[in-house]
Design an enzyme around this catalytic site. Sequence first.
Site, PDB file in Angstrom:
ATOM      1  N   HIS A 298       1.619   4.448  -2.986  1.00 54.60           N
ATOM      2  CA  HIS A 298       1.650   5.915  -2.944  1.00 54.60           C
ATOM      3  C   HIS A 298       2.814   6.450  -3.777  1.00 54.60           C
ATOM      4  CE1 HIS A 298      -1.595   6.593  -0.203  1.00 54.60           C
ATOM      5  NE2 HIS A 298      -1.053   5.904   0.784  1.00 54.60           N
TER       6      HIS A 298
ATOM      7  N   GLU B 218      -5.665   6.948  -0.873  1.00 54.64           N
ATOM      8  CA  GLU B 218      -5.647   5.750  -0.044  1.00 54.64           C
ATOM      9  C   GLU B 218      -6.331   4.578  -0.749  1.00 54.64           C
ATOM     10  OE1 GLU B 218      -3.966   5.327   2.823  1.00 54.64           O
ATOM     11  OE2 GLU B 218      -3.242   7.346   2.353  1.00 54.64           O
TER      12      GLU B 218
ATOM     13  N   HIS C  65       0.835  -1.205   0.000  1.00 58.63           N
ATOM     14  CA  HIS C  65       0.000   0.000   0.000  1.00 58.63           C
ATOM     15  C   HIS C  65       0.872   1.259   0.000  1.00 58.63           C
ATOM     16  CE1 HIS C  65      -3.246   2.741   1.395  1.00 58.63           C
ATOM     17  NE2 HIS C  65      -2.256   3.275   2.091  1.00 58.63           N
ATOM     18  N   GLU C  66       1.865   1.300   0.895  1.00 59.54           N
ATOM     19  CA  GLU C  66       2.729   2.478   0.979  1.00 59.54           C
ATOM     20  C   GLU C  66       3.515   2.697  -0.317  1.00 59.54           C
ATOM     21  OE1 GLU C  66       2.633   4.644   3.348  1.00 59.54           O
ATOM     22  OE2 GLU C  66       1.203   3.459   4.507  1.00 59.54           O
TER      23      GLU C  66
END
Length: 424
Positions: free
Chosen positions: A336, A364, A332-333
């Site tokens: 970004h 997100e 997920h990070e």
Amino acid sequence: MWAQLLDALWALPLEKRIFAAVLLFSWTVYLWETFLAQRQRRVYRTTTHVPKELGQIMDSETFEKSRLYQLDKSTFSFWSGLYSEAEGTIILLFGGIPYLWNFSGVFCRRAGFGPEYEITQSLMFLFLATLFSALTGLPWSLYNTFVIEEKHGFNQQTLGFFAKDALKKFIVTQCILLPVTSLLLYIIKIGGDYFFIYAWLFTLVVSLVLVTIYADYIAPLFDKFIPLPEGTLKEEIEVMAKNIDFPLTKVYVVEGSKRSSHSNAYFYGFFKNKRIVLFDTLLEDYSILNKDHQEETSIEPQNIGEGENPETKAKTKKQGCKNEEVLAVLGHELGHWKLGHTVKNIVISQVLSFCLTVLSRRFEFQADAFAKKLGKAKDLYSALIKLNKDNLGFPVSDWLFSMWHYSHPPLLERLQALQDSKQD
């Protein structure tokens, strides 16, 4: 009512008009924020049972702990916010700012600096103002740490650690704030008609520099960073980074458990020098809290009753995620980064904070979707549940409060978005 108030405001002399407008704006913002907080507080008070959508992923005990924790935080925020607004109003009404400015001037003149040294006087004013703010905020910080966080099992600090940490933060802040402010004031002084452009460019450069050096030179002053030991987790992180061309150079574990049991993960660095930081509280295998918990449980005799799993009884983890779930969180990070959210946030933050909140929520969801593409939907699903449980996050939110304040979508919305493509 508002028309009469505006008419009365317009009838005042210019300087009093500006003064009254500042107070009116400040209290309007405060009352709006309080209104939103009360809407969310009503949710905490009235939602006493696990919603049926969460029945399979959250037990009633965890839900109640989370509800009471958020309710206590909401009460604390109300009183601390009221105090802050009242303090600011009193300072304005009784001339606290001009008094402090004049006092700074007197102090500087006694030290041999005349009126021509306005930058020196400004720095003295800033130092005294931040000192005052630190002292008046200290009781609230103590209460939050040693009452609220302690009550709900998050605080890991001793009073001595807290005091040393607070003093260190103040010193480091002054070492950064005063030189940067002096340069900014000098730019304003010599900038001419276009000083605001030069000042904006300077603050942007300073922000980028601080982001670059924070993890390497500032954060280690407060917490211990160690390289993630060689092993399966590190190898899998490196493979995942390589697969998406993320220029990873180092992976660190920070001992956040000495401060709090809250967990987190982030990356930093520019260009080809990216680094990942994992809080030890995020990792089952590295958290000091889990080791302490295991030692405590190992002292007690293990009486296994009928139908109980011996492995479950003998080896209880207090918090944290398994390696697969950690990788999903990192997926997920890294989403970004791959989707350019970091750069976009920097650009947007220069324009409007509310737009940043709205856009951040969208980011997100996009980062979650990126983790899906990496094949991490199932593990991210379980990791989000664990992190919400470990941090006592409350999964139900008032829609207006959530829209205005939450840069991350509520847990239920994220889980629903992941549900359709969760892997078997």
